[in-house]
Design a protein around this motif. Structure first.
Motif, short mmCIF file in Angstrom:
data_model
loop_
_atom_site.label_atom_id
_atom_site.label_comp_id
_atom_site.label_asym_id
_atom_site.label_seq_id
_atom_site.Cartn_x
_atom_site.Cartn_y
_atom_site.Cartn_z
N SER A 93 3.71 62.06 30.37
CA SER A 93 3.59 63.52 30.51
C SER A 93 3.22 64.20 29.19
O SER A 93 2.91 65.38 29.18
N GLU A 94 3.23 63.45 28.07
CA GLU A 94 2.83 64.00 26.78
C GLU A 94 1.42 63.57 26.38
O GLU A 94 0.83 64.15 25.48
N SER A 95 0.91 62.54 27.03
CA SER A 95 -0.40 62.02 26.66
C SER A 95 -1.51 62.90 27.24
O SER A 95 -1.32 63.56 28.27
N ASP A 96 -2.65 62.91 26.59
CA ASP A 96 -3.78 63.68 27.12
C ASP A 96 -4.15 63.18 28.52
O ASP A 96 -4.43 63.98 29.41
N ARG A 97 -4.15 61.86 28.71
CA ARG A 97 -4.48 61.29 30.03
C ARG A 97 -3.50 61.80 31.09
O ARG A 97 -3.90 62.22 32.17
N GLY A 98 -2.21 61.77 30.78
CA GLY A 98 -1.19 62.23 31.71
C GLY A 98 -1.27 63.72 31.97
O GLY A 98 -1.13 64.18 33.11
N ILE A 99 -1.52 64.49 30.91
CA ILE A 99 -1.63 65.95 31.07
C ILE A 99 -2.80 66.29 31.99
O ILE A 99 -2.67 67.12 32.89
N ARG A 100 -3.92 65.63 31.78
CA ARG A 100 -5.09 65.89 32.65
C ARG A 100 -4.78 65.56 34.11
O ARG A 100 -5.08 66.34 35.01
N ALA A 101 -4.18 64.39 34.33
CA ALA A 101 -3.88 63.96 35.70
C ALA A 101 -2.84 64.88 36.35
O ALA A 101 -2.98 65.27 37.52
N LEU A 102 -1.79 65.22 35.61
CA LEU A 102 -0.75 66.09 36.17
C LEU A 102 -1.29 67.50 36.45
O LEU A 102 -0.92 68.13 37.43
N ALA A 103 -2.19 67.97 35.60
CA ALA A 103 -2.80 69.29 35.82
C ALA A 103 -3.64 69.29 37.09
O ALA A 103 -3.60 70.24 37.88
N ARG A 104 -4.41 68.22 37.31
CA ARG A 104 -5.21 68.13 38.54
C ARG A 104 -4.31 68.10 39.78
O ARG A 104 -4.56 68.79 40.76
N LYS A 105 -3.25 67.31 39.71
CA LYS A 105 -2.33 67.20 40.84
C LYS A 105 -1.63 68.54 41.10
O LYS A 105 -1.53 68.99 42.24
N ALA A 106 -1.15 69.18 40.02
CA ALA A 106 -0.49 70.48 40.17
C ALA A 106 -1.44 71.50 40.78
O ALA A 106 -1.08 72.24 41.70
N ASP A 107 -2.67 71.52 40.30
CA ASP A 107 -3.66 72.46 40.82
C ASP A 107 -3.91 72.22 42.31
O ASP A 107 -4.01 73.16 43.09
N SER A 108 -3.98 70.97 42.71
CA SER A 108 -4.23 70.65 44.12
C SER A 108 -3.07 71.11 45.01
O SER A 108 -3.25 71.30 46.21
N LEU A 109 -1.90 71.30 44.42
CA LEU A 109 -0.72 71.75 45.17
C LEU A 109 -0.44 73.24 44.98
O LEU A 109 0.58 73.75 45.42
#
Length: 159
Positions: free
Chosen positions: A89-105
């Protein structure tokens, strides 16, 4: 003088009238003030797909992701930052993926870069940062600028 203070249960208005303080409470309208309910999400590995879905179903509207830069001591003008080595959740890769998932919800992301000031001298934390020379301050500012601009660019990228 009118002061408005945000409270968990609504709005608190305090009015000064001479030597008296009058306090009243009133509920804000949701049309005037959107309700934000957020959580900080820390995850060593990518969370299960259902995690954000469950949070959304609980009424969460925002997730906060905190990334860290590390300063070895309050008097050391250096900030160490590697966006690919930390928790998911601190990595750029994780932030990007979590942001996409959050946006989709239908949820939004708050990105909160944070300086973690370590210290063996007995005093640590951002309040303890101090340097002896202008050159040390300039060196620290160079490190901080690189750190914070990295997250400004990432924040712009993820929206």
């Amino acid at each position: 003088m009118v002061l408005l203070l945000t409270c968990v249960g609504g709005w608190l208005a305090a009015c000064e009238d001479g030597n008296r303080m009058l306090a009243t409470t009133a509920q804000p309208t949701h049309a005037a003030r959107p309700h934000v309910q957020g959580v900080t999400l820390d995850a060593r590995q990518a969370p299960d797909d259902s995690t954000l879905l469950r949070l959304r179903d609980l009424g969460v509207t925002h997730i906060t992701l905190t990334s860290f830069g590390f300063q070895p001591e309050p008097g050391v003008p250096e900030i160490r930052h590697d966006p690919d080595v930390r928790w998911y959740s601190e990595s750029d890769r994780g932030i990007r993926a979590l942001a996409r998932k959050a946006d989709s919800l239908g949820m939004q992301v708050v990105l909160k870069p944070h300086i973690w000031v370590r210290g063996n001298s007995g005093e640590s934390g951002p309040h303890a940062i101090r340097f002896q020379t202008e050159a040390e301050w300039q060196q620290w500012e160079k490190h901080y600028r690189a750190f914070i601009l990295h997250y400004a660019r990432l924040s712009e990228e993820i929206g």
